[in-house]
Write an enzyme that holds these catalytic residues in place. Structure first.
Site, PDB file in Angstrom:
ATOM      1  N   SER A  61       5.247  65.928 -74.085  1.00 37.21           N
ATOM      2  CA  SER A  61       5.944  67.201 -73.912  1.00 37.21           C
ATOM      3  C   SER A  61       6.531  67.744 -75.204  1.00 37.21           C
ATOM      4  O   SER A  61       6.738  68.945 -75.333  1.00 37.21           O
ATOM      5  CB  SER A  61       7.057  67.054 -72.875  1.00 37.21           C
ATOM      6  OG  SER A  61       7.966  66.037 -73.267  1.00 37.21           O
ATOM      7  N   ASP A 210      18.782  69.267 -71.801  1.00 40.44           N
ATOM      8  CA  ASP A 210      18.479  67.885 -71.415  1.00 40.44           C
ATOM      9  C   ASP A 210      18.666  66.901 -72.568  1.00 40.44           C
ATOM     10  O   ASP A 210      18.574  65.691 -72.376  1.00 40.44           O
ATOM     11  CB  ASP A 210      17.061  67.771 -70.840  1.00 40.44           C
ATOM     12  CG  ASP A 210      15.960  68.111 -71.838  1.00 40.44           C
ATOM     13  OD1 ASP A 210      16.261  68.347 -73.032  1.00 40.44           O
ATOM     14  OD2 ASP A 210      14.786  68.150 -71.420  1.00 40.44           O
ATOM     15  N   HIS A 213      14.457  67.551 -75.511  1.00 42.02           N
ATOM     16  CA  HIS A 213      13.416  68.430 -76.017  1.00 42.02           C
ATOM     17  C   HIS A 213      14.011  69.530 -76.899  1.00 42.02           C
ATOM     18  O   HIS A 213      15.075  70.061 -76.596  1.00 42.02           O
ATOM     19  CB  HIS A 213      12.668  69.089 -74.856  1.00 42.02           C
ATOM     20  CG  HIS A 213      12.021  68.123 -73.929  1.00 42.02           C
ATOM     21  ND1 HIS A 213      12.670  67.562 -72.858  1.00 42.02           N
ATOM     22  CD2 HIS A 213      10.769  67.607 -73.926  1.00 42.02           C
ATOM     23  CE1 HIS A 213      11.848  66.746 -72.222  1.00 42.02           C
ATOM     24  NE2 HIS A 213      10.692  66.750 -72.852  1.00 42.02           N
TER      25      HIS A 213
END
Length: 238
Positions: A61, A210, A213
């Site tokens: 990701s 979060d 990222h």
């Protein structure tokens, strides 16, 4: 690695420890990125020649542009940065959120076999999800080793981006996991960027909520670090 880089890695590890229940980059429950004009080089770019050297960004990701707009992820920002520097190349996004090193190993040949042309360079960045899930470092090492061996067999240059273990996994895990990337970079003689979020994770304004990222501005910083290595690799690959 610079002292500041190691400090970034340690702080990132602490954040990962707090976010351990996510069990992998790309959790569907992670919050959306703030929208804005933060993406680097988000201007319309000139057409890229069909025979331009191909750069494949193959990772999880952190490569895929998780929760970012179509021009804000690593591949499009790297594409724009290369174009702005006068480097003619095509960057393909082959990042998949949630991918472990084992999943990447399984799909690597498919991606390479179905590329429009032989890649001039592959950016390889996997293993973060292995660590978050507590997968044995020996497995991560074996999978990354196999991917690097496959890329070497195909005579494709590589830029390897590193990750680190969260402190809550213990010193034994850390001692086995953290050396994987520099060891393999040296073994295969590939270009190496020690920590994918260096100079990013220590600044909350560059990260999603979060804490795992980067947002669009964070990706911009990552690209600033990666672009010179990509540009240096392309002439030799061409």
């Amino acid at each position: 690695m610079k002292t500041a880089g190691w400090r970034s890695m340690l702080l990132y590890g602490c954040m990962l420890a707090l976010c351990q229940p996510l069990a992998g980059c790309g959790s569907a429950d992670a919050p959306a990125a703030p929208k804005g004009d933060g993406a680097s080089h988000a201007q319309a770019a000139p057409a890229i020649p069909a025979d331009a050297p191909l750069v494949i960004a193959f990772g999880d990701s952190l490569y895929a542009g998780y929760q970012l707009g179509p021009k804000e992820g690593l591949a499009p920002q790297l594409q724009a940065a290369l174009t702005a520097d006068g480097v003619v190349a095509r960057v393909q996004n082959a990042g998949v959120s949630g991918d472990t090193s084992a999943a990447g190993r399984q799909r690597l040949a498919y991606v390479l076999d179905n590329a429009r042309q032989k890649p001039a360079l592959v950016l390889l960045g996997l293993g973060g999800n292995d660590m978050l899930r507590g997968i044995g470092p020996d497995q991560t090492r074996a999978n990354l080793d196999a991917m690097l061996a496959e890329l070497k067999r195909r005579d494709i240059p590589v830029l390897l981006t590193g990750m680190m273990a969260a402190p809550n996994l213990g010193s034994d895990y850390e001692k086995k996991f953290n050396p994987i990337y520099p060891d393999l970079a040296a073994k295969y003689g590939v270009s190496f960027y020690p920590f994918i979020l260096d100079n990013v994770v220590t600044d909350p304004s560059l990260m999603l909520a979060d804490h795992l990222h980067p947002n669009a501005e964070g990706v911009k910083i990552v690209v600033q670090g990666l672009a010179p290595l990509v540009e240096a690799a392309l002439p030799a690959a061409g």
